[in-house]
Design an enzyme around this catalytic site. Structure first.
Site, PDB file in Angstrom:
ATOM      1  N   ARG A  48      61.251   1.756 -19.815  1.00 24.28           N
ATOM      2  CA  ARG A  48      61.428   1.891 -18.362  1.00 24.28           C
ATOM      3  C   ARG A  48      62.925   1.867 -18.031  1.00 24.28           C
ATOM      4  O   ARG A  48      63.410   2.619 -17.197  1.00 24.28           O
ATOM      5  CB  ARG A  48      60.714   0.747 -17.618  1.00 24.28           C
ATOM      6  CG  ARG A  48      60.732   0.955 -16.099  1.00 24.28           C
ATOM      7  CD  ARG A  48      60.197  -0.260 -15.343  1.00 24.28           C
ATOM      8  NE  ARG A  48      61.053  -1.404 -15.490  1.00 24.28           N
ATOM      9  CZ  ARG A  48      60.652  -2.632 -15.828  1.00 24.28           C
ATOM     10  NH1 ARG A  48      59.390  -2.886 -16.059  1.00 24.28           N
ATOM     11  NH2 ARG A  48      61.519  -3.612 -15.946  1.00 24.28           N
ATOM     12  N   TYR A 100      61.903  20.161   3.113  1.00 22.73           N
ATOM     13  CA  TYR A 100      60.598  20.158   2.433  1.00 22.73           C
ATOM     14  C   TYR A 100      59.677  19.141   3.140  1.00 22.73           C
ATOM     15  O   TYR A 100      60.119  18.029   3.475  1.00 22.73           O
ATOM     16  CB  TYR A 100      60.814  19.793   0.955  1.00 22.73           C
ATOM     17  CG  TYR A 100      59.552  19.439   0.224  1.00 22.73           C
ATOM     18  CD1 TYR A 100      58.485  20.327   0.158  1.00 22.73           C
ATOM     19  CD2 TYR A 100      59.411  18.199  -0.394  1.00 22.73           C
ATOM     20  CE1 TYR A 100      57.316  19.987  -0.504  1.00 22.73           C
ATOM     21  CE2 TYR A 100      58.247  17.860  -1.065  1.00 22.73           C
ATOM     22  CZ  TYR A 100      57.200  18.754  -1.111  1.00 22.73           C
ATOM     23  OH  TYR A 100      56.048  18.412  -1.748  1.00 22.73           O
ATOM     24  N   ASP A 172      69.848  18.257  -2.123  1.00 22.56           N
ATOM     25  CA  ASP A 172      68.653  18.596  -2.901  1.00 22.56           C
ATOM     26  C   ASP A 172      68.872  20.027  -3.412  1.00 22.56           C
ATOM     27  O   ASP A 172      68.857  20.985  -2.644  1.00 22.56           O
ATOM     28  CB  ASP A 172      67.408  18.503  -1.995  1.00 22.56           C
ATOM     29  CG  ASP A 172      66.112  18.769  -2.762  1.00 22.56           C
ATOM     30  OD1 ASP A 172      66.169  19.454  -3.798  1.00 22.56           O
ATOM     31  OD2 ASP A 172      65.051  18.312  -2.312  1.00 22.56           O
ATOM     32  N   LYS A 197      60.388  21.991 -10.898  1.00 23.11           N
ATOM     33  CA  LYS A 197      60.578  23.387 -10.487  1.00 23.11           C
ATOM     34  C   LYS A 197      61.422  24.152 -11.520  1.00 23.11           C
ATOM     35  O   LYS A 197      61.045  24.226 -12.670  1.00 23.11           O
ATOM     36  CB  LYS A 197      61.202  23.409  -9.094  1.00 23.11           C
ATOM     37  CG  LYS A 197      60.489  22.476  -8.084  1.00 23.11           C
ATOM     38  CD  LYS A 197      59.135  22.997  -7.729  1.00 23.11           C
ATOM     39  CE  LYS A 197      58.261  22.157  -6.820  1.00 23.11           C
ATOM     40  NZ  LYS A 197      58.579  20.830  -6.439  1.00 23.11           N
TER      41      LYS A 197
HETATM   42  N1  PLP Z   1      62.533  18.821  -2.968  1.00 27.78           N
HETATM   43  C1  PLP Z   1      62.111  20.087  -2.764  1.00 27.78           C
HETATM   44  C2  PLP Z   1      63.067  21.082  -2.185  1.00 27.78           C
HETATM   45  C3  PLP Z   1      60.812  20.456  -3.077  1.00 27.78           C
HETATM   46  O1  PLP Z   1      60.408  21.709  -2.856  1.00 27.78           O
HETATM   47  C4  PLP Z   1      59.933  19.478  -3.633  1.00 27.78           C
HETATM   48  C5  PLP Z   1      58.541  19.819  -3.980  1.00 27.78           C
HETATM   49  O2  PLP Z   1      58.068  20.901  -3.721  1.00 27.78           O
HETATM   50  C6  PLP Z   1      60.401  18.182  -3.814  1.00 27.78           C
HETATM   51  C7  PLP Z   1      61.711  17.890  -3.488  1.00 27.78           C
HETATM   52  C8  PLP Z   1      59.498  17.093  -4.372  1.00 27.78           C
HETATM   53  O3  PLP Z   1      59.361  17.235  -5.751  1.00 27.78           O
HETATM   54  P1  PLP Z   1      58.103  16.707  -6.601  1.00 27.78           P
HETATM   55  O4  PLP Z   1      56.931  17.552  -6.191  1.00 27.78           O
HETATM   56  O5  PLP Z   1      58.521  16.905  -8.017  1.00 27.78           O
HETATM   57  O6  PLP Z   1      57.893  15.280  -6.237  1.00 27.78           O
END
Ligand code: PLP
Length: 385
Positions: A48, A100, A172, A197
């Site tokens: 962890r 998001y 992000d 992604k």
């Molecule tokens: N940030 C963006 C721009 C996203 O599109 C997503 C998910 O689609 C996330 C964060 C969250 O990621 P996760 O689904 O891996 O928790």
């Protein structure tokens, strides 16, 4: 190693195995590690807190983003929540009003619990943002391009202004990855990812990462990540590291096809609006060309004929799989209003400009010609009344 960005990524973690000289780094699934005696901590004690496979991925990702350290987390949301732990109840965070949906939900939930104050604002509108900075935000959370309408935030303008206001700047970078955008070069303090992604790129794991420009923030957040237990699993890190090696190739191919798809959508009678920064008609095209080294693999568009037309498009397509997520080698279509952004209420959806006829395509690595043919027949079906 030295060399170009592509070469460094292609060789990420190679020949690092001291035990047997394996070319590819081994996968350490162990949860714990032996101490030689009391008080003598081994390099790794408990997975962890730290794991050799995860460390290999973290080092490669930190280097790719130009950061000093990285922490791999269990998901993109866990990465965002880890960064939010920097805030206290009186602190203000400014976040995009079209971020998001999961980010919006997390920010609202934590703000309702009194963990901080959140202001949703149009970060892409640099002029409007200047007045908001007078509220002395502790953190500015940037998502560029935004999901799903692909509006860009000018990092060169917003980051210095946010710093002058005393804010930590978080970007992000999920939509572009370091292969197409490196926010730390623009002064970002923290970059985060849903590694689910583009980074992993094969839609077979869920993960996240926080990359810090400073060693100090990295050390603190690593401590918090161990404290709360949000760190990612070794196998997910191993998969993501494998994906990272082909990231530049995938990102280039997917962006090239995305531009062809955006051009085809632009000319079609069934289509109302197309959102893709690679199109010269996109309001942020010049900014995208300056700030990014690729236009990305996401194309969004609205159809004439509302949600019914969107539904006909999805039902008629063979290659665009109706599913959430993005950035993988497989082409996808998502209906943001009922899928990725369903956590937003009707008013928030309207404010973010997400209409019932909006579809978001994630372009994979299939042949452009096959995708164009499929797109054409799905658009014809959407157009039928
Ligand atoms: N940030 C963006 C721009 C996203 O599109 C997503 C998910 O689609 C996330 C964060 C969250 O990621 P996760 O689904 O891996 O928790």
């Amino acid at each position: 190693m030295t060399g170009t960005f592509d070469s460094k990524l292609a060789r990420a973690g190679l020949c690092s195995d001291k035990a047997h000289g394996a070319i590819m780094p081994p996968l350490y699934l162990a949860s714990n590690y032996e101490f030689s005696t009391f008080g003598q901590k081994p390099a790794y004690e408990y997975s962890r807190a730290g794991n050799p496979t995860r460390a290999c991925f973290e080092d490669a990702l930190a280097a790719a983003e130009g950061g000093r350290s990285a922490i791999a987390t269990a998901s993109g949301m866990a990465a965002i929540d880890l960064v939010l732990s920097l805030l206290s109840p009186d602190d203000v965070i400014i976040a995009p009003d079209d971020c998001y949906g999961g980010t919006c939900r997390l920010l609202n939930w934590r703000a309702q619990k009194g963990h901080f104050k959140v202001i949703f604002a149009p970060l892409h509108d640099t002029q409007k943002m200047q007045s908001l900075f007078a509220q002395n935000p502790k953190m500015v959370f940037i998502e560029t391009p935004s999901n799903p309408l692909l509006r860009l935030t000018d990092l060169d303008a917003i980051i210095p202004a946010a710093h002058r206001a005393g804010a930590v700047c978080v970007v992000d970078n999920t939509f572009l990855s370091p292969a197409m955008q490196q926010p730390i070069k623009y002064g970002a303090d923290i970059v985060l990812h849903s590694t689910t992604k583009l980074i992993n790129g094969h839609a077979d794991m869920v993960g996240g990462a926080v990359i810090c420009a400073s060693e100090e923030t990295g050390t603190h957040l690593r401590w918090v990540a161990n404290c709360t237990g949000c760190t990612g699993g070794a196998f997910d890190a191993w998969l993501a590291l494998r994906g990272l090696r082909t990231l530049p190739l995938r990102a280039r191919a997917q962006s090239q096809t995305a531009l062809q798809i955006a051009n085809a959508l632009t000319g079609h009678t069934a289509v109302q609006n197309v959102y893709y920064p690679g199109l010269k008609t996109h309001p942020n095209h010049a900014l995208a060309a300056r700030q990014q080294s690729g236009f990305g693999q996401i194309v969004s568009f609205t159809l004439k004929g509302g949600q019914d037309a969107a539904q006909r498009f999805c039902a008629a397509s063979d290659l665009f799989i109706l599913a959430e997520s993005l950035g993988g080698i497989e082409s996808l279509v998502a209906h943001p209003a009922t899928m990725t952004h369903a956590a937003m209420d009707a008013a928030a959806l309207r404010k973010a400009g997400i209409s019932p006829s909006l579809l978001r395509l994630s372009i994979g690595v299939e042949s452009a010609q096959d995708l164009l043919t499929d797109l054409d027949s799905a658009l014809d079906a959407a157009h039928e009344t």
